[in-house]
Design a protein around this motif. Structure first.
Motif, PDB file in Angstrom:
ATOM      1  N   GLU A   1      -8.669   4.376  -0.255  1.00 58.56           N
ATOM      2  CA  GLU A   1      -7.733   5.332   0.323  1.00 58.56           C
ATOM      3  C   GLU A   1      -7.399   4.975   1.776  1.00 58.56           C
ATOM      4  OE1 GLU A   1      -9.132   9.297  -0.298  1.00 58.56           O
ATOM      5  OE2 GLU A   1      -9.545   8.987  -2.414  1.00 58.56           O
TER       6      GLU A   1
ATOM      7  N   GLU B   1      -4.836  -1.272   5.422  1.00 60.55           N
ATOM      8  CA  GLU B   1      -4.671  -2.190   4.304  1.00 60.55           C
ATOM      9  C   GLU B   1      -4.325  -3.593   4.799  1.00 60.55           C
ATOM     10  OE1 GLU B   1      -1.434  -2.819   0.730  1.00 60.55           O
ATOM     11  OE2 GLU B   1      -2.139  -0.782   1.144  1.00 60.55           O
ATOM     12  N   GLN B   2      -3.453  -3.681   5.802  1.00 58.70           N
ATOM     13  CA  GLN B   2      -3.109  -4.979   6.368  1.00 58.70           C
ATOM     14  C   GLN B   2      -4.313  -5.629   7.041  1.00 58.70           C
ATOM     15  OE1 GLN B   2       0.129  -3.925   8.942  1.00 58.70           O
ATOM     16  NE2 GLN B   2       1.650  -3.881   7.299  1.00 58.70           N
TER      17      GLN B   2
ATOM     18  N   SER C   1      -7.818  -1.443  -1.188  1.00 60.62           N
ATOM     19  CA  SER C   1      -7.292  -0.457  -0.238  1.00 60.62           C
ATOM     20  C   SER C   1      -6.929   0.837  -0.942  1.00 60.62           C
ATOM     21  CB  SER C   1      -6.059  -1.019   0.482  1.00 60.62           C
ATOM     22  OG  SER C   1      -6.402  -2.137   1.269  1.00 60.62           O
ATOM     23  N   LYS C   2      -6.372   0.711  -2.142  1.00 62.84           N
ATOM     24  CA  LYS C   2      -6.037   1.899  -2.937  1.00 62.84           C
ATOM     25  C   LYS C   2      -7.295   2.681  -3.271  1.00 62.84           C
ATOM     26  CE  LYS C   2      -3.418   4.447  -5.742  1.00 62.84           C
ATOM     27  NZ  LYS C   2      -4.431   5.166  -6.506  1.00 62.84           N
TER      28      LYS C   2
ATOM     29  N   ASN D   1      -4.849   3.568   4.831  1.00 67.06           N
ATOM     30  CA  ASN D   1      -3.419   3.618   5.121  1.00 67.06           C
ATOM     31  C   ASN D   1      -2.857   2.196   5.234  1.00 67.06           C
ATOM     32  OD1 ASN D   1      -3.964   2.618   7.747  1.00 67.06           O
ATOM     33  ND2 ASN D   1      -4.160   4.683   8.575  1.00 67.06           N
ATOM     34  N   GLN D   2      -1.565   2.103   5.529  1.00 65.99           N
ATOM     35  CA  GLN D   2      -0.917   0.793   5.506  1.00 65.99           C
ATOM     36  C   GLN D   2      -1.495  -0.150   6.566  1.00 65.99           C
ATOM     37  OE1 GLN D   2       3.325   0.954   5.943  1.00 65.99           O
ATOM     38  NE2 GLN D   2       3.613  -1.218   5.549  1.00 65.99           N
TER      39      GLN D   2
ATOM     40  N   SER E   1       0.310   2.963  -1.979  1.00 61.99           N
ATOM     41  CA  SER E   1       1.114   2.277  -0.976  1.00 61.99           C
ATOM     42  C   SER E   1       2.267   1.547  -1.653  1.00 61.99           C
ATOM     43  CB  SER E   1       0.255   1.272  -0.206  1.00 61.99           C
ATOM     44  OG  SER E   1      -0.156   0.217  -1.067  1.00 61.99           O
ATOM     45  N   LYS E   2       3.221   1.122  -0.833  1.00 58.96           N
ATOM     46  CA  LYS E   2       4.368   0.389  -1.355  1.00 58.96           C
ATOM     47  C   LYS E   2       3.925  -0.909  -2.023  1.00 58.96           C
ATOM     48  CE  LYS E   2       8.785  -1.643   0.045  1.00 58.96           C
ATOM     49  NZ  LYS E   2       9.696  -1.905   1.192  1.00 58.96           N
TER      50      LYS E   2
END
Length: 400
Positions: free
Chosen positions: A24, A30-31, A20-21, A26-27, A176-177
Motif C-alpha cells: 500500500e 513505489e518509485q 508496492s500494491k 504511494n507513487q 496505482s497507474k
C-alpha cells in the motif's frame, strides 16, 4: 501458512510494482522501491525474502550506501522508513511466509491427472486472510509469471488454463497507474498464451474500464436495487451488455440462486446475444474438507516433496552482513595497527631521552676527570685560599 503445500515467490520475481500494491505504498514510495530493486539487481544482491529487502534498504540509507545512489537518484531516510515499517507490518501479518525459496513453478498449474484430465488447484492464503488484497496481488504475480514463461499458441478452441479471481474488486482498490497498466497488459496478451481469466465480483463497476474492455465473456448473477446507489450500479451494469430482447434492468433483479445472464464472444469475435440460463451446480461437498483428508491429500501430492521444505540460501542479507563484518574487522585491525605504531613511537621517545641523558652524563664525567680540569681546580683553590687568609688576618695589600 495454511495446511496445504506452501506457495512461495522470491521478492525479486514479485517485483516492485506488485509489491508496492501489497505494501500500500504511494507513487513516490513505489518509485523509490523500484530504485532499490534496480540497485540490488545491478550489484548481484538477490532479494529472496523480506529480510533481504530490509537489509538492502537499511544499507542504502547508511553512510556507505548513500554514496552508491548518487548517480541514479537518492533514497530519502523518510521514504526508507515508510518502506521498512510497511515491510515489518507486512511480515508480522504472516506475509513473510510467501517470500522465499523454493519458488513455485507456475507451470505446475498446467499439470494433468494420469487419465489426461485437468486438475483444479485451489489457492488460499490462510495466514493473511485479513489481507485479501495481498492474495489477489499474489495471483497477479502468477499470471505475470505464466505470461513470461508460456509460449505463444494463438487462438485455441479452449484455453489450457483458466483463472477465477474471487473478490476481484480487492485487486483494484487503491491501485496505482502502473499496477493497472500491468493488469491490463497481462489480461490483453495472456489469451494468446492459452490462458483465460475470470474476475469474480459483485458488479462490473468494480473492474476498471480499461480491464473490463478486454473481457468478452460475461456471467451475471442477480443484482438487487435496495438503495439509490444499488439502482445506479444496476443501470451501469445493464449498459455494459450488448443490446438484448430482455429487459435486463428488470431481469437482473428477479434472478434466483443458480440463475444468470450470459454473453460470450462468438467465433468471429463478436458478442453473442444475451441469454438467461440456469447453471448446473458441480458435484462437490458443500462444506469444509475434514482435516485428516486434507492432510492426506497434501502429503500424497506430487508437489509436496518439491515445495514443502523452505530453503534459506545466501542472498542479499547474508552478503551485506558479511561485508559489514569484514569492514568492522578491517576497522579494528587498522585501529590496532595505529595503536601499535603510537606505542612504538612513545617507547622510542623514552629510549631516546634516556640515551641523551647518558651521553650528557658521560661527557661531564670525562671533563671532570681530565688532568687539565684537576690542575685548574687546584690553582683556583690555592688562589682562593690565599685571598681568604689575607682577608681574615689583615695581610691584604692596601691600594694607594
Amino acid at each position: 501458512m495454511g495446511p496445504g503445500i506452501p506457495l512461495r515467490a522470491t521478492v525479486t520475481s514479485f517485483g516492485p510494482v506488485l509489491l508496492s500494491k501489497a505494501l500500500e505504498l504511494n507513487q513516490t514510495q513505489e518509485q523509490s522501491l523500484g530504485l532499490i530493486f534496480h540497485y540490488a539487481d545491478s550489484k548481484g544482491l538477490e532479494l529472496v525474502d523480506l529480510k533481504d529487502l530490509r537489509a538492502v534498504v537499511a544499507f542504502l540509507v547508511s553512510d556507505t550506501g548513500k554514496a552508491e545512489l548518487k548517480g541514479i537518484g537518492g533514497l530519502s531516510t523518510a521514504t526508507a522508513g515508510v518502506i521498512l515499517r510497511s515491510v515489518t507490518a507486512f511480515e508480522q501479518q504472516g506475509a513473510g511466509d510467501f517470500f522465499g525459496e523454493p519458488e513455485f513453478d507456475t507451470a505446475e498449474l498446467l499439470r494433468q491427472a494420469p487419465d489426461g484430465r485437468g486438475i483444479v488447484s485451489v489457492l488460499e492464503l490462510a495466514a493473511v486472510q485479513d489481507r485479501p488484497r495481498l492474495f489477489s496481488t499474489f495471483l497477479m504475480w502468477l499470471l505475470a509469471d505464466l505470461f513470461h514463461d508460456l509460449p505463444e499458441v494463438g487462438d485455441l478452441d479452449r484455453p489450457k488454463l483458466v483463472f477465477f479471481f474471487d473478490e476481484a474488486h480487492l485487486l483494484f482498490d487503491g491501485a496505482s497507474k502502473a499496477f493497472l497498466e500491468s493488469i491490463t497488459r497481462t489480461v490483453r496478451l495472456i489469451r494468446s498464451k492459452g490462458v483465460g481469466i475470470f474476475f469474480v465480483t459483485q458488479t462490473p463497476r468494480d473492474v476498471p474500464a480499461e480491464v473490463l474492455a478486454q473481457l468478452g465473456n460475461r456471467v451475471q448473477h442477480a443484482l438487487r436495487a435496495f438503495t439509490p446507489d444499488d439502482a445506479k450500479a444496476l443501470r451501469s451494469t445493464v449498459k455494459t451488455f450488448p443490446n438484448s430482447r430482455y429487459d435486463l434492468e428488470e431481469l437482473l433483479t428477479r434472478l434466483g440462486i443458480g440463475e444468470a445472464v450470459i454473453t460470450v464472444l462468438s467465433e468471429n469475435g463478436a458478442p453473442t446475444p444475451v441469454a438467461a440460463t440456469r447453471l448446473r451446480a458441480p458435484r462437490s461437498l458443500m462444506g469444509p474438507c475434514p482435516a485428516a483428508e486434507l492432510d492426506a491429500a497434501v502429503k500424497g501430492s506430487s508437489l509436496y516433496g518439491s515445495y514443502a521444505q523452505a530453503v534459506d540460501r545466501e542472498s542479499a542479507y547474508e552478503k551485506l552482513s558479511a561485508g559489514q563484518e569484514a569492514e568492522r574487522r578491517s576497522a579494528e585491525a587498522k585501529a590496532a595497527d595505529r595503536a601499535a605504531v603510537e606505542e612504538a613511537v612513545r617507547g622510542e621517545g623514552v629510549r631516546g631521552a634516556g640515551k641523551a641523558g647518558k651521553e650528557e652524563t658521560s661527557l661531564v664525567e670525562q671533563v671532570v676527570g681530565s688532568g687539565m680540569f684537576r690542575s685548574l681546580a687546584r690553582s683556583v683553590g690555592t688562589q682562593l685560599g690565599r685571598e681568604i687568609s689575607r682577608s681574615l688576618f689583615g695581610t691584604a695589600r692596601r691600594r694607594r
